[in-house]
Write a protein that holds these residues in place. Sequence first.
Motif, PDB file in Angstrom:
ATOM      1  N   ARG A   6       0.822  -1.208   0.000  1.00 25.42           N
ATOM      2  CA  ARG A   6       0.000   0.000   0.000  1.00 25.42           C
ATOM      3  C   ARG A   6       0.861   1.264   0.000  1.00 25.42           C
ATOM      4  N   THR A   7       1.903   1.252   0.812  1.00 23.60           N
ATOM      5  CA  THR A   7       2.751   2.445   0.882  1.00 23.60           C
ATOM      6  C   THR A   7       3.594   2.621  -0.384  1.00 23.60           C
ATOM      7  N   SER A   8       3.918   1.511  -1.057  1.00 19.75           N
ATOM      8  CA  SER A   8       4.763   1.610  -2.257  1.00 19.75           C
ATOM      9  C   SER A   8       3.980   2.018  -3.490  1.00 19.75           C
ATOM     10  N   PHE A   9       2.798   1.423  -3.678  1.00 20.76           N
ATOM     11  CA  PHE A   9       2.110   1.582  -4.952  1.00 20.76           C
ATOM     12  C   PHE A   9       0.840   2.432  -4.894  1.00 20.76           C
ATOM     13  N   THR A  10       0.299   2.678  -3.715  1.00 18.58           N
ATOM     14  CA  THR A  10      -0.925   3.491  -3.664  1.00 18.58           C
ATOM     15  C   THR A  10      -0.689   4.868  -3.051  1.00 18.58           C
ATOM     16  N   THR A  11       0.167   4.940  -2.038  1.00 10.56           N
ATOM     17  CA  THR A  11       0.416   6.254  -1.428  1.00 10.56           C
ATOM     18  C   THR A  11       1.763   6.826  -1.852  1.00 10.56           C
ATOM     19  N   GLY A  12       2.495   6.105  -2.725  1.00 14.01           N
ATOM     20  CA  GLY A  12       3.746   6.638  -3.264  1.00 14.01           C
ATOM     21  C   GLY A  12       4.866   6.715  -2.254  1.00 14.01           C
ATOM     22  N   GLY A  13       5.040   5.662  -1.440  1.00 14.12           N
ATOM     23  CA  GLY A  13       6.100   5.657  -0.431  1.00 14.12           C
ATOM     24  C   GLY A  13       7.481   5.474  -1.041  1.00 14.12           C
ATOM     25  N   ASP A  14       8.509   5.666  -0.223  1.00 11.08           N
ATOM     26  CA  ASP A  14       9.894   5.537  -0.672  1.00 11.08           C
ATOM     27  C   ASP A  14      10.257   4.053  -0.771  1.00 11.08           C
ATOM     28  N   PHE A  15      10.738   3.626  -1.941  1.00  9.12           N
ATOM     29  CA  PHE A  15      11.120   2.221  -2.115  1.00  9.12           C
ATOM     30  C   PHE A  15      12.263   1.844  -1.179  1.00  9.12           C
ATOM     31  N   GLY A  16      13.101   2.816  -0.829  1.00  7.67           N
ATOM     32  CA  GLY A  16      14.190   2.555   0.107  1.00  7.67           C
ATOM     33  C   GLY A  16      13.659   2.147   1.468  1.00  7.67           C
ATOM     34  N   TYR A  17      12.606   2.834   1.920  1.00  2.00           N
ATOM     35  CA  TYR A  17      12.007   2.522   3.222  1.00  2.00           C
ATOM     36  C   TYR A  17      11.372   1.139   3.213  1.00  2.00           C
ATOM     37  N   THR A  18      10.615   0.832   2.158  1.00  2.00           N
ATOM     38  CA  THR A  18       9.959  -0.478   2.099  1.00  2.00           C
ATOM     39  C   THR A  18      10.988  -1.603   1.947  1.00  2.00           C
ATOM     40  N   THR A  19      12.123  -1.303   1.293  1.00  2.00           N
ATOM     41  CA  THR A  19      13.194  -2.316   1.217  1.00  2.00           C
ATOM     42  C   THR A  19      13.775  -2.584   2.598  1.00  2.00           C
ATOM     43  N   ALA A  20      13.944  -1.517   3.388  1.00  2.00           N
ATOM     44  CA  ALA A  20      14.449  -1.684   4.762  1.00  2.00           C
ATOM     45  C   ALA A  20      13.491  -2.547   5.583  1.00  2.00           C
ATOM     46  N   VAL A  21      12.187  -2.343   5.391  1.00  2.00           N
ATOM     47  CA  VAL A  21      11.187  -3.168   6.094  1.00  2.00           C
ATOM     48  C   VAL A  21      11.316  -4.630   5.657  1.00  2.00           C
ATOM     49  N   GLY A  22      11.512  -4.842   4.361  1.00  2.00           N
ATOM     50  CA  GLY A  22      11.673  -6.205   3.845  1.00  2.00           C
ATOM     51  C   GLY A  22      12.906  -6.898   4.417  1.00  2.00           C
ATOM     52  N   ILE A  23      14.016  -6.147   4.540  1.00  2.00           N
ATOM     53  CA  ILE A  23      15.239  -6.726   5.126  1.00  2.00           C
ATOM     54  C   ILE A  23      14.999  -7.130   6.579  1.00  2.00           C
TER      55      ILE A  23
END
Length: 312
Positions: A269-286
């Motif tokens: 949701r934060t990556s593709f609907t609200t336009g979040g930072d891919f760097g932040y979502t990558t950190a969450v994934g790690i």
Amino acid sequence: MAQMTNHVHKKSLWKTILQYKYFYIMVLPILIWYAIFSYAPMYGVTLAFKTFNYREGIFGSPWIGLEHFQTILTDMELRRAFFNTILISIVKLVTHFPTPIILAIVLYEFSRTVARRVFQTILTFPHFISWVVLSGIIVNIMSREGIFNQLIVMFGGEASALLVDENAFRPILYITHIWREIGWDSIIYLAALSGINPELYEAAEMDGANRFKRLLHISWPGLKSTVAILLILNVGQLMSQGASFDQIFNLYSSPVYSVADTIDTYIYRTSFTTGGDFGYTTAVGILKSIISVVLLVTANKIVKKLGEEGLY
């Protein structure tokens, strides 16, 4: 002396590789597939330490150190998603994991071969229907005008939209997950039971052992190593497969975000609907991957402490 030993060891290794060269050639395409699709894309993890810039790409984006990881600690929505992921995964594990074992034992002990195959086919079928299709069916059944609510009204109750009810959403997740996967997951246990020598059952029967004693002293010892391995794999996948993205994404909506939003749906949701930072979502994934590794290692150690072999 040590150099001579290493030389002999290398020579022996090459000799072994040449001896089984056709096996290594058969494995080669799989290794190439993993190298291209699993390991090469891992350079993207550097995004966790950058602010992603679309024009400059992954390599050109500016470094920001551990800023994303510091933001994770203060992100209240992510905390909620993390809590939901853990809770949904653990309850799914506790409620679902024993059911295929019980089903396999019941089918093996109480069904003849033909009946067993018929039941197994019927119960396995839902696994092959995607969550997109199943979600459409579940939404129709659980809607205010659906069959479920019609039955409740028939017996004097009140109709309600269960999929937007915070109290009902999680139980629906657990029940539908069991319904879809119980047949498929029982296949491995049935295979393990089929591998037990039938003469053991015959000998136990001649000695007067009833079904429960045969289950306790023959079936379970033959099954428990398989159970241990699958338990380790299930615990290792708690953070990803445990709270299934496909299932939740296709069933949830904003009224139940507080109880249904998991890390995967939050990242999407934060990556593709609200336009979040891919760097932040990558950190969450790690972070999620690190937790999964810790869970896997812990589960493996516990299983080995209990006397089973474990994964490694």
